[in-house]
Write a protein that holds these residues in place. Sequence first.
Motif, mmCIF file in Angstrom:
data_model
loop_
_atom_site.group_PDB
_atom_site.id
_atom_site.type_symbol
_atom_site.label_atom_id
_atom_site.label_comp_id
_atom_site.label_asym_id
_atom_site.label_seq_id
_atom_site.Cartn_x
_atom_site.Cartn_y
_atom_site.Cartn_z
ATOM 1 N N ASP A 93 0.851 -1.190 0.000
ATOM 2 C CA ASP A 93 0.000 0.000 0.000
ATOM 3 C C ASP A 93 0.885 1.238 0.000
ATOM 4 O O ASP A 93 2.054 1.186 0.391
ATOM 5 N N ASP A 95 0.222 3.828 1.870
ATOM 6 C CA ASP A 95 -0.077 4.615 3.071
ATOM 7 C C ASP A 95 0.916 4.425 4.212
ATOM 8 O O ASP A 95 0.659 4.865 5.326
ATOM 9 N N GLN A 97 1.560 1.878 5.886
ATOM 10 C CA GLN A 97 1.195 0.881 6.911
ATOM 11 C C GLN A 97 2.083 -0.359 6.788
ATOM 12 O O GLN A 97 2.406 -1.002 7.765
ATOM 13 N N ARG A 197 -1.769 4.186 10.177
ATOM 14 C CA ARG A 197 -1.817 5.191 9.123
ATOM 15 C C ARG A 197 -1.618 6.559 9.777
ATOM 16 O O ARG A 197 -2.327 6.907 10.711
HETATM 17 MG MG MG Z 1 -3.948 0.908 4.485
#
Ligand code: MG
Length: 236
Positions: A93, A95, A97, A197
Motif C-alpha cells: 500500500d 499509506d 502501513q 496510518r
Molecule cells: Mg492501508
Amino acid sequence: MEKISFVIPIYNEEENIPQLIAEIEAVAPDLCNNYEILLVDDGSSDGSLKVIQQQADQNSHIRSLALACNSGQSAALSAGFQAAGGDVIITMDADLQNNPADLRQMIEHYGEYDMVNGWRFNREDSWSKKIASKIGNGFRNWLTRETIHDTGCSLKIMNATMLKQIHIYRGLHRFLPTLMRLEGAKVIEVKVSHRQRRYGVSKYTNLQRGIEGFYDVIAVRWMQSRHLTIEIKEEK
Ligand code: MG
Ligand code: UDP
C-alpha cells in the motif's frame, strides 16, 4: 531474479508518497540491483499525481501511470501488473502501513516459493477493522478451502509471469494467494510488521468490504471448481 517491479496503487496519498519512495529506495538495492517503482495514480483528487511526477523527475527508478478516473484498488494494481517490466512483482500500500524493510526477510523464500504473502501479525488498525478482517479471512478460507491468515496484507512478492496470467476483476486483489495457486504457484506466508496510518484516510468501510467480499468469494469458489488443468499427452 533479473528485475523487480514495485507496483503501488495510490488514491489520495499525497503526504505519504515521499517517505514511501525513501523507504523503498532504502531496501530495494539489497533485493535486486535492477528495479523499477511503478506508481499507479488511481484518479486521485488531491495532489498525489503532482507529487508522483515530481518524484519521477528526480528519480530514474520511478515510472508513473495515471488512470483516467478512480477505478479501484484492483484496477490500479491490474494496470500496474500489465505495465510492469520485471520478472518479479512486489506490491504494497502507499499509506506507509506496510514496512518495506520486511522485504529483506520475505525475499529469502522467493525462488523456493512463487509467492510470498505478508501476514500482519500485530496489526495496527482499529478493533473493528481487526475483527472484520478475522471474520473475512475465516469466511474466505472456509469457502475457498484455504489456510491464508491475512490475504488482505498488500505486502506481497510474486512471480510476474504467473501474476500476468490472472484476469483480475474488481475486488479480486483480496484473493491473490488463491488465484496464484490456481496458476500453479507455491505460496508461503511470512509474518511482517504493520504500522498505523499517519496521513490520509482508509478508503474502505467494514460494511462495504464485507458485502463485496461475500459476493467475491462466491466467484472465486466458482473459479476454483471450474479451473481447467490441461495436460497435453501428444502433439503432432
Ligand atoms: Mg492501508
Ligand atoms: N487505493 C486505490 N484505489 C482505491 C482505494 C484504495 O488505489 O479506490 C489504494 C490506497 O491509496 C492504498 C491501497 O489502495 O495505497 C489500500 O487502501 P487503504 O489503505 O485505504 O486500505 P486499508 O489499508 O484501509 O485496507
